[in-house]
Design an enzyme around this catalytic site. Sequence first.
Site, PDB file in Angstrom:
ATOM      1  N   ASN A 262       1.399  -1.482   0.134  1.00 40.77           N
ATOM      2  CA  ASN A 262       0.455   0.171  -0.221  1.00 40.77           C
ATOM      3  C   ASN A 262       0.902   1.029  -0.141  1.00 40.77           C
ATOM      4  O   ASN A 262       0.156   2.180  -0.209  1.00 40.77           O
ATOM      5  CB  ASN A 262      -0.570   0.049   1.547  1.00 40.77           C
ATOM      6  CG  ASN A 262      -1.954  -0.827   1.089  1.00 40.77           C
ATOM      7  OD1 ASN A 262      -2.297  -2.023   0.661  1.00 40.77           O
ATOM      8  ND2 ASN A 262      -2.732  -1.279   2.672  1.00 40.77           N
TER       9      ASN A 262
ATOM     10  N   ASP B 138      -9.863  -4.829  -5.398  1.00 35.13           N
ATOM     11  CA  ASP B 138     -11.204  -6.263  -4.580  1.00 35.13           C
ATOM     12  C   ASP B 138     -12.506  -5.970  -4.973  1.00 35.13           C
ATOM     13  O   ASP B 138     -12.309  -4.023  -4.848  1.00 35.13           O
ATOM     14  CB  ASP B 138     -10.524  -6.280  -3.635  1.00 35.13           C
ATOM     15  CG  ASP B 138      -8.776  -6.660  -3.804  1.00 35.13           C
ATOM     16  OD1 ASP B 138      -8.253  -8.030  -4.390  1.00 35.13           O
ATOM     17  OD2 ASP B 138      -8.673  -6.523  -2.761  1.00 35.13           O
TER      18      ASP B 138
ATOM     19  N   ASP C  10      -8.168  -4.467   6.130  1.00 40.45           N
ATOM     20  CA  ASP C  10      -6.753  -5.194   6.267  1.00 40.45           C
ATOM     21  C   ASP C  10      -6.867  -5.995   6.920  1.00 40.45           C
ATOM     22  O   ASP C  10      -6.374  -6.594   6.868  1.00 40.45           O
ATOM     23  CB  ASP C  10      -6.214  -4.385   5.280  1.00 40.45           C
ATOM     24  CG  ASP C  10      -5.700  -4.085   3.883  1.00 40.45           C
ATOM     25  OD1 ASP C  10      -7.509  -4.756   3.430  1.00 40.45           O
ATOM     26  OD2 ASP C  10      -5.843  -3.661   3.329  1.00 40.45           O
TER      27      ASP C  10
END
Length: 426
Positions: free
Chosen positions: A31, A124, A315
């Site tokens: 990220n 996603d 996450d």
Amino acid sequence: MNEPDSGERDTIVARRSSALDGEVRIGGAKNSVLKLMAACLGAEGRHVLANVPAISDVSLMCELLEAMGVIVTRDDHRLILDVPAELHTEAPYHLVERMRASIVVLGPLLARFGTARVALPGGDDFGPRPIDMHLRALESLGAVFSTEHGDISARADTLTGADVVLEYPSVGATENVLMAAVRAKGRTHIHNAAREPEIGDLAGFLNAMGAKVGWAGDRLRIDGVERLHPIRSDSGYRVIADRIEASTYLAAVGMCGGSVFLRGAVADHMTMLIRKLTEMGMHIAPDAAGVQATATGRLVAADISTLPYPGLATDYKPFLVAMLTMASGVAIVTENIFTGRFRYIDELRRMGADIRTEGHHAVIRGAEHLSGAPVRSHDIRAGAALVVAGLAAEGQTEVAGASHIDRGYEDLVGKLVGIGATVSRS
């Protein structure tokens, strides 16, 4: 740098493993590195990034930058990006739709060229994440947008510093505005900016390129500069460690037991997670080189609520949910960030998990055992969490769709095998 596994071996097979032991190296943060790669568009010349993970999302970003005219060279865990004076300022759909992070090329392209055309992003599958906030924030600096045929066209004759107020501390919106504001005329304040470690990494990278970025109280302050330059260091800029990858191995230790050293993990980036894992019964011992994680006996249930940093990252949640399926007691998990991010729970139920969902809440009653089953990965972290759950389940768990996992993990199977897990790719 090795290429990630192709779709030819798209299933990971996990079997019940005994206590884990040894050491695993935590790689560079997915990220963060994708945004640093995009930031390189802001200056002509040679850029060098170190500690770059060999994951398929990095490969996708390389393809995107190459389509825009950047020459990309891989050297083990280094990336060398030669950015020319002129670039194609269009990010094509066939690349953007495969990775949502590609939307952050908007900011640096606008800052340097005053124009950009970017396809609406994919990524996603866990619910809608509209980019309206990105566009409104960039409009505050003087950008003008139009949308047609699935593309966003942006123009800015001049970017001017402004007070930008985000209605939510969005990581992507903060990054896009930050990369645009470094070349805007005057000062920009981003109110309600995201504070994730990856934002700090991007700010540090931009400052090394000649930007002037810092915090003024609770606001992110950017003083625009005339131009940026590549970092003047042969060793390049080192990407921070991936705290989400670290959480994966923390969860594996929690479910299987044992003691593992996570080399390179930064405890200060995971304060809330470590606090929650300690509450669940794990022992976490940080030092300058990484984090030692130890688990003995059955974990105990703890309630979970996702929040923007420094709260528990969304996450982390799939790993915590997996751990709670075998913890003693009942836990309530609340998802406050994204709307569709309980979709993997049906897969855990196939393994015998006792989970009931209602809206953005899940109630998890810990079971004594999980049972191996064929399951499917729907996104990066959920897929990895299913692999971790399979390490604690009786029998064999086959996680299909492993290519999702490759987007965010360099050799997940190999690293797990290295600490004693019974797992393979087939």
